[in-house]
Write an enzyme that holds these catalytic residues in place. Structure first.
Site, short mmCIF file in Angstrom:
data_model
loop_
_atom_site.label_atom_id
_atom_site.label_comp_id
_atom_site.label_asym_id
_atom_site.label_seq_id
_atom_site.Cartn_x
_atom_site.Cartn_y
_atom_site.Cartn_z
N LYS A 48 6.75 -11.03 -16.01
CA LYS A 48 5.40 -11.33 -15.51
C LYS A 48 4.53 -10.14 -15.89
O LYS A 48 4.53 -9.11 -15.23
CB LYS A 48 5.45 -11.49 -13.98
CG LYS A 48 4.46 -12.49 -13.41
CD LYS A 48 3.02 -12.16 -13.67
CE LYS A 48 2.40 -11.24 -12.65
NZ LYS A 48 1.13 -10.66 -13.08
N SER A 65 1.88 -0.56 -8.15
CA SER A 65 1.37 0.32 -7.10
C SER A 65 2.29 0.33 -5.88
O SER A 65 3.10 -0.59 -5.69
CB SER A 65 -0.02 -0.16 -6.69
OG SER A 65 0.09 -1.46 -6.17
N THR A 75 1.69 -2.87 -3.65
CA THR A 75 2.35 -4.09 -4.11
C THR A 75 3.87 -3.93 -4.02
O THR A 75 4.57 -4.88 -3.65
CB THR A 75 1.96 -4.42 -5.58
OG1 THR A 75 0.55 -4.33 -5.70
CG2 THR A 75 2.40 -5.80 -5.97
N GLY A 76 4.34 -2.73 -4.32
CA GLY A 76 5.78 -2.47 -4.24
C GLY A 76 6.33 -2.76 -2.85
O GLY A 76 7.42 -3.34 -2.70
N LYS A 103 5.11 -4.85 -0.69
CA LYS A 103 5.10 -6.32 -0.51
C LYS A 103 6.31 -6.95 -1.19
O LYS A 103 7.03 -7.77 -0.61
CB LYS A 103 3.83 -6.89 -1.17
CG LYS A 103 2.87 -7.52 -0.21
CD LYS A 103 1.65 -7.93 -0.99
CE LYS A 103 1.09 -9.21 -0.48
NZ LYS A 103 -0.09 -9.63 -1.21
N GLU A 143 9.53 1.04 -9.33
CA GLU A 143 8.89 2.18 -9.99
C GLU A 143 7.44 2.17 -9.55
O GLU A 143 6.66 1.32 -10.00
CB GLU A 143 8.98 2.02 -11.52
CG GLU A 143 10.38 1.98 -12.07
CD GLU A 143 11.06 3.35 -12.05
OE1 GLU A 143 10.38 4.37 -11.88
OE2 GLU A 143 12.29 3.38 -12.17
N CYS A 193 1.28 6.73 -14.73
CA CYS A 193 1.90 6.98 -13.42
C CYS A 193 2.28 8.45 -13.26
O CYS A 193 2.27 8.98 -12.16
CB CYS A 193 3.10 6.08 -13.22
SG CYS A 193 4.29 6.21 -14.55
N GLU A 236 -2.81 8.92 -4.83
CA GLU A 236 -2.86 8.68 -6.26
C GLU A 236 -4.28 8.28 -6.64
O GLU A 236 -4.86 7.37 -6.04
CB GLU A 236 -1.90 7.55 -6.64
CG GLU A 236 -1.89 7.27 -8.13
CD GLU A 236 -0.96 6.12 -8.53
OE1 GLU A 236 -1.06 5.04 -7.95
OE2 GLU A 236 -0.12 6.34 -9.42
P1 NAD Z 1 -0.17 -3.57 -9.26
O1 NAD Z 1 0.77 -3.21 -8.18
O2 NAD Z 1 -1.53 -4.04 -8.88
O3 NAD Z 1 0.43 -4.71 -10.20
C1 NAD Z 1 1.67 -4.57 -10.87
C2 NAD Z 1 2.21 -5.94 -11.22
O4 NAD Z 1 2.55 -6.61 -10.00
C3 NAD Z 1 1.21 -6.87 -11.92
O5 NAD Z 1 1.89 -7.64 -12.88
C4 NAD Z 1 0.72 -7.75 -10.79
O6 NAD Z 1 0.23 -9.01 -11.21
C5 NAD Z 1 1.98 -7.91 -9.97
N1 NAD Z 1 1.76 -8.27 -8.57
C6 NAD Z 1 0.67 -8.04 -7.80
N2 NAD Z 1 0.85 -8.53 -6.56
C7 NAD Z 1 2.10 -9.07 -6.54
C8 NAD Z 1 2.87 -9.73 -5.55
N3 NAD Z 1 2.39 -9.94 -4.32
N4 NAD Z 1 4.10 -10.16 -5.87
C9 NAD Z 1 4.61 -9.96 -7.11
N5 NAD Z 1 3.91 -9.35 -8.10
C10 NAD Z 1 2.67 -8.90 -7.82
O7 NAD Z 1 -0.26 -2.28 -10.21
P2 NAD Z 1 -1.19 -2.07 -11.47
O8 NAD Z 1 -2.59 -1.82 -11.00
O9 NAD Z 1 -0.95 -3.12 -12.48
O10 NAD Z 1 -0.58 -0.69 -12.04
C11 NAD Z 1 -0.95 0.56 -11.61
C12 NAD Z 1 0.08 1.14 -10.66
O11 NAD Z 1 1.36 1.14 -11.27
C13 NAD Z 1 -0.19 2.60 -10.30
O12 NAD Z 1 0.05 2.81 -8.94
C14 NAD Z 1 0.83 3.35 -11.14
O13 NAD Z 1 1.19 4.62 -10.66
C15 NAD Z 1 1.98 2.41 -11.12
N6 NAD Z 1 2.87 2.68 -12.25
C16 NAD Z 1 4.11 3.21 -11.99
C17 NAD Z 1 4.96 3.54 -13.04
C18 NAD Z 1 6.34 4.11 -12.81
O14 NAD Z 1 7.16 4.04 -13.71
N7 NAD Z 1 6.65 4.63 -11.64
C19 NAD Z 1 4.55 3.29 -14.35
C20 NAD Z 1 3.28 2.75 -14.57
C21 NAD Z 1 2.46 2.44 -13.51
#
Ligand code: NAD
Length: 494
Positions: free
Chosen positions: A171, A224, A227-228, A230, A245, A279, A378
């Site tokens: 996804k 994020s 979302t993580g 959730k 992650e 990240c 962050e």
């Molecule tokens: P996000 O959490 O908004 O979305 C990430 C993914 O989750 C997207 O595909 C989104 O559609 C999906 N999503 C959203 N709500 C969901 C739900 N309820 N159930 C299942 N999937 C859902 O994050 P973002 O804005 O796309 O990315 C930025 C974040 O990602 C930052 O916090 C960044 O630090 C983090 N990040 C972490 C790493 C790492 O390796 N630790 C790497 C890159 C980015």
């Protein structure tokens, strides 16, 4: 209109709805993409589950060959994939060309590592017995990916998951689905139908049903913290394995024994690479007081020299941010810091001369402290707050004053500082004198609220393999300790 990749075919959504992918540099609409829903997620999970039996028992050499093929296809389409990522995500083309190469390298790496071993043999507890630890795939893995490194973070999940014998449903982020769909067309189409599937759409509509589907066995999520949490909650209800992650708030410590020109160049890159939307961006700087004035002056000079512009262009260091919401978050954070007494030394505004696009000037702040959310949360934007510290103890204490523990950076030539900080700073990756360099063979991931599980390295393969202990008695003999119990043979305890 684009289509999703399910069961070896390009298909529309059951919802018959679409969403728009926008170029963040021009605000032009790039494509309409299917707005996947619960039924599409179910189709994709079923397709993956259907392909699993064949894929998991494919001989290791054959599977490795197919994964090398994915890597080769990636390299063959490198420029096209990189351009697409720049168009949908705004990251400079030069960085995306690197990203595609890293994606290919990751598939090559796991093609090899995946065929190396499938467990171990351990000494038995009795004669005439054999004990194995067998590693086996989980089944269907949902790979949920963010927008900042759309193909790389997909590859860090998909390559080891496939190498371990799982089938996957990807996804991609709703901001950057186009490069993943193109990967499906040019690279994943070489794999048997159903082994890789791509469902596009929003998190709640397409991501959640993948997480909760009864046939999804593992969720590999990058995104994020909010979302993580959730996703982790939903996974827990279904007792599903999960790799998380999440976000970071990486510290960057500069000691007084380094070549400041080198340290400043490294620091500016770590702060502003991909507009700070990494990240592991350096999000807060701690500089020893004896070199702080010079460091800050050089840091501002280098930041002012960064070239903002069309990310497809050749003479560009920084493109736009991903979207208006992300730029607004950064503006609010800076404003909040200003009100609390932070000094903006450069940036702090939208650059003049850009009628369109989500551009923002890289920003350097001083007079910051740990009462400001800017230092503790962050930011995920082009912001570099710099604090002056007395020495390594204070720097490490402040570095750990965060809920996160993803990465950390240190610039020093002192062995004492290196070991003092390395042993104390909570971080999944600790970089010394070379920020943000990943290694396919080295694990990547976070401590504390930055998540759990690791990607890359042998740990990254283990994350996608379940463990079975096999106990074998090859003599088929009755044991003296079975029923009926005989007290004369009981072990003496006194
Ligand atoms: P996000 O959490 O908004 O979305 C990430 C993914 O989750 C997207 O595909 C989104 O559609 C999906 N999503 C959203 N709500 C969901 C739900 N309820 N159930 C299942 N999937 C859902 O994050 P973002 O804005 O796309 O990315 C930025 C974040 O990602 C930052 O916090 C960044 O630090 C983090 N990040 C972490 C790493 C790492 O390796 N630790 C790497 C890159 C980015």
């Amino acid at each position: 209109m684009k289509k999703m990749w399910i069961g070896g075919e390009f298909v529309g959504s059951h919802s018959e709805k679409t969403f728009r992918v926008v170029n963040p540099a021009t605000e032009e609409i790039l494509a309409e993409v299917p707005r996947g829903d619960r039924n599409d997620a179910a189709d994709a999970v079923e397709a993956a589950a259907g392909a699993f039996e064949e894929w998991r028992f494919m001989p290791g050499v054959e599977r490795a060959d197919l994964l090398h093929h994915v890597a080769a296809a990636c390299r063959h389409h490198r420029t096209e994939l990189a351009r697409l990522m720049t168009q949908e995500g705004g990251k400079p083309l030069i960085e995306n060309l690197d990203e595609v190469e890293w994606v290919a390298a990751c598939f090559d790496f796991y093609a090899q590592v995946g065929r190396d071993q499938k467990g171990r043999v351990i000494p038995p507890v009795q004669r005439d017995q054999f004990n194995f630890v067998v590693k086996e795939p989980y089944g269907v893995v949902a790979c949920i990916v963010p927008w900042n490194y759309p193909l790389l973070l997909m590859a860090w999940k998909v390559a080891p998951a496939l190498a371990a014998g799982n089938c996957v449903v990807i996804k991609p982020s709703e901001y950057t689905p186009l490069s993943t769909l193109r990967m499906a067309e040019c690279a994943f189409s070489h794999l048997p139908s159903g082994v890789v599937n791509v469902v596009t759409g929003y998190g709640v509509e397409a991501g959640e049903p993948l997480t909760t589907h009864p046939k999804t066995d593992l969720i590999a999520f990058t995104g994020s913290l909010a979302t993580g949490k959730k996703v982790a909650g939903l996974a827990a209800l279904g007792m599903k394995k999960i790799n998380l992650e999440l976000g970071g708030n990486d510290p960057f410590i500069v000691c007084d024994d380094v070549d400041l020109d080198v340290a400043v160049r490294g620091a500016v890159w770590a702060a502003f690479l991909n507009m700070g939307q990494v990240c592991t961006s350096a999000e807060r700087f701690y500089v020893f007081e004896s070199v702080a004035d010079t460091f800050i002056q050089k840091f501002v000079e280098r930041t002012r020299a960064l070239r903002i512009g069309d990310p497809l262009g050749p003479d560009v260091d920084l493109g736009p941010m991903i979207a208006e919401f992300q730029r607004k978050k950064v503006e609010d954070k800076i404003e909040e810091g200003r009100r609390a007494g932070a000094k903006v030394l450069c940036g702090g505004q939208r650059p003049p001369g850009f009628a369109k696009g989500f551009y923002y000037e890289p920003t350097v702040l001083t007079s910051v402290d740990h009462t400001m959310p800017l230092m503790k949360e962050e930011t995920f934007g082009p912001v570099a707050p710099i604090m002056v510290v007395k020495g390594i103890e204070e720097a490490c204490r402040l570095a750990n004053d965060s809920i996160y523990g993803l990465g950390a950076n240190l610039y020093t030539t002192s062995l004492e500082h290196v070991f003092y900080a390395m042993e104390r700073v909570k971080a999944g990756t600790f970089w010394i004198n070379d920020p943000l360099t990943d290694n396919d063979a080295g694990p990547f991931g976070g401590m504390r609220a930055s998540g759990f599980g690791r990607e890359l390295g042998s740990e990254g393969l283990e994350a996608f393999r379940d463990t079975k202990h096999v106990h074998l008695d090859y003599k088929l003999s009755s044991k003296p300790y079975w029923f009926p119990y005989d007290w004369s043979k009981a072990r003496k305890t006194e």
